[in-house]
Design an enzyme around this catalytic site. Sequence first.
Site, PDB file in Angstrom:
ATOM      1  CG  HIS A 250     -19.454   4.774 -11.938  1.00 13.52           C
ATOM      2  ND1 HIS A 250     -19.770   4.700 -10.592  1.00 13.52           N
ATOM      3  CD2 HIS A 250     -18.101   4.658 -11.998  1.00 13.52           C
ATOM      4  CE1 HIS A 250     -18.662   4.535  -9.884  1.00 13.52           C
ATOM      5  NE2 HIS A 250     -17.630   4.528 -10.717  1.00 13.52           N
TER       6      HIS A 250
ATOM      7  CG  HIS B 217     -18.873   8.777  -9.654  1.00 10.03           C
ATOM      8  ND1 HIS B 217     -18.685   8.267 -10.909  1.00 10.03           N
ATOM      9  CD2 HIS B 217     -17.695   8.616  -9.008  1.00 10.03           C
ATOM     10  CE1 HIS B 217     -17.450   7.821 -11.029  1.00 10.03           C
ATOM     11  NE2 HIS B 217     -16.824   8.013  -9.883  1.00 10.03           N
TER      12      HIS B 217
ATOM     13  CB  CYS C 220      -0.549   4.471  -7.691  1.00  5.56           C
ATOM     14  SG  CYS C 220      -1.985   4.032  -8.710  1.00  5.56           S
TER      15      CYS C 220
ATOM     16  CB  CYS D 205      -3.892   6.094  -5.635  1.00  3.86           C
ATOM     17  SG  CYS D 205      -4.174   4.342  -5.578  1.00  3.86           S
TER      18      CYS D 205
ATOM     19  CB  CYS E 127      -1.236   0.516  -7.776  1.00  4.42           C
ATOM     20  SG  CYS E 127      -2.720   0.962  -6.874  1.00  4.42           S
TER      21      CYS E 127
ATOM     22  CG  HIS F 162      -5.744   2.401  -9.692  1.00  3.72           C
ATOM     23  ND1 HIS F 162      -5.560   2.950  -8.442  1.00  3.72           N
ATOM     24  CD2 HIS F 162      -6.861   2.967 -10.194  1.00  3.72           C
ATOM     25  CE1 HIS F 162      -6.518   3.833  -8.218  1.00  3.72           C
ATOM     26  NE2 HIS F 162      -7.321   3.863  -9.261  1.00  3.72           N
TER      27      HIS F 162
ATOM     28  CE  LYS G 160     -11.960  -1.836  -7.848  1.00  2.00           C
ATOM     29  NZ  LYS G 160     -11.495  -1.106  -9.008  1.00  2.00           N
TER      30      LYS G 160
ATOM     31  CE  LYS H 257     -12.743   5.030 -18.671  1.00  2.00           C
ATOM     32  NZ  LYS H 257     -11.662   5.941 -18.984  1.00  2.00           N
TER      33      LYS H 257
END
Length: 507
Positions: A18, A21, A126, A129, A143, A146, A303, A306
Amino acid sequence: MNKFYITTPIYYVNDKPHIGHAYTTIVADVLARYWRLRGSEVIFLTGTDENSQKNVEAAEKAGEEVKSYIDRMSAVWQETWDSLGLTNDDFIRTTEDRHHKAVEEFWKRVEKSGDIYLGKYEGWYCVGCEAFVIESELNNGNCPIHKKPAERYEQENFFFKLTKYREALLKYIEENPYFIQPVARRNEITNYIKDFMQDVSISRQSTKWGIPVPATELTTKDDKNKTQAIYVWFDALINYLSGVGFGTDEKKFEKFWPADLHLVGKDIIKFHCALWPAMLMSAKLELPKHVFAHGFFTINGDKISKSLGNAIDPVELANEYGIDAIRYYLLKDIHFGEDGDFSNERLKARYENELANDLGNLLHRVLSMTEKYTEGKIPAKSNGEIKTWNDYDQALEEFRLHDSLEAVWSVIRDANKLIEQSKPWELAKTDLKKLNEILYNLLETLRHVGWMLLPIMPETAQKILNSLGLDEAELKKTYEQAKEWGGLPENGIIMKGEPLFPKKGSL
Ligand code: MSP
């Protein structure tokens, strides 16, 4: 610098790239292109992190065999960078043989230093992570990053004596103030090393996926090596070595290691600024010169996730606006190192104001005047200078990408001002000598703008240089030659092309 070795993190293949990145990889591309222009031998390395449990879960979800899923997804990442025109010199995959060899060699070195021991880990893990989470950080067992339940974990694993390097790390960071940037991250890491850092478990009970723990004196006791795979972060970090030949091509390794710059997101600095340097100290290898942590992207304030389905595909965006506009927007809108928000509105505004108007119109006006007043011929050389080359170089040397753009745009703004103030259309009637001087000045200024933009907006830069009638010979100049005033040959013929940034009425 006669060599420049720059890396991005290697990406998990549980999803496609995305805009967040793409940001890291584009920044690496700008710096790689810049140092190539300056004559350095550059290695720009990116790749995929394939031994993670996350990838296994994603493959299962997709109903695919892990290896074929990973091959397919890794190709998606490489193709994305290719279609964005990024110039990575290599693409490392952690399932490659060259990487396995490097990891094995590295493990042995660390073991030889007496830094690996068998211990028991009990706690919370997690998978998102790929890291342990401290119990007090969990929210109702979830977590904090996440928002998914952490898993109870109790295993006998191999541990790395990270705490043995506490003092050495603190000393190194103190003595090398530019090792970790920006300074806020440096402080964060210093506190972590001082107060929280513990030894880390570097293997997992697993025979299914991942790099097996190598058979050594220590690990073959009770056949432990046969049931343990190396912890994915321990293996992943070593990609920076395997990518330049550690364990497979010593000559290359000698030449390129240490890395000049690891670019990372701020979420992975503990791994890069504490664990990784300690691993290198243990293996008796030099530390990277710089680790720069950039901030996190949100999309219109949210943020990227997905579940929100708001991930922006960088290729689609580039198809809409052109890759150079995206490169410009990402570097200009976000102060490198800080968090940033991606906004379509601001992208559109910058496209229209700074790209189409400031730059596109400048080129168009100067070329049109040259056509009109000198029949497209470059007039005799006149004096002038570009004042911002130093600012520009310094900004890029210090990874201040937004400042490098500011240096270019100050040249562009001055050129626009020169047109407004000197009014060439009036000089055409009153003072042809002055008119020619001004025209040469503007055209030569555009040549400098072209050079400055080569690393940042390569397609645009090329178009600018071509429209000034320059060919490959121009690009064969050394960087120092290119920066000299007067490089544009008189009597050259300009070639006016399509507008650089066509108006996007419908956007
Ligand atoms: N595989 C590890 C890195 C190993 S490096 C030895 C990893 N992979 S990742 O795919 O999850 O993330 C890779 C990089 O993308 C990280 O630097 C991370 O900070 C960055 N980003 C992921 N989401 C991002 C944003 N929303 N904004 C900016 N960067 C983001 O971690």
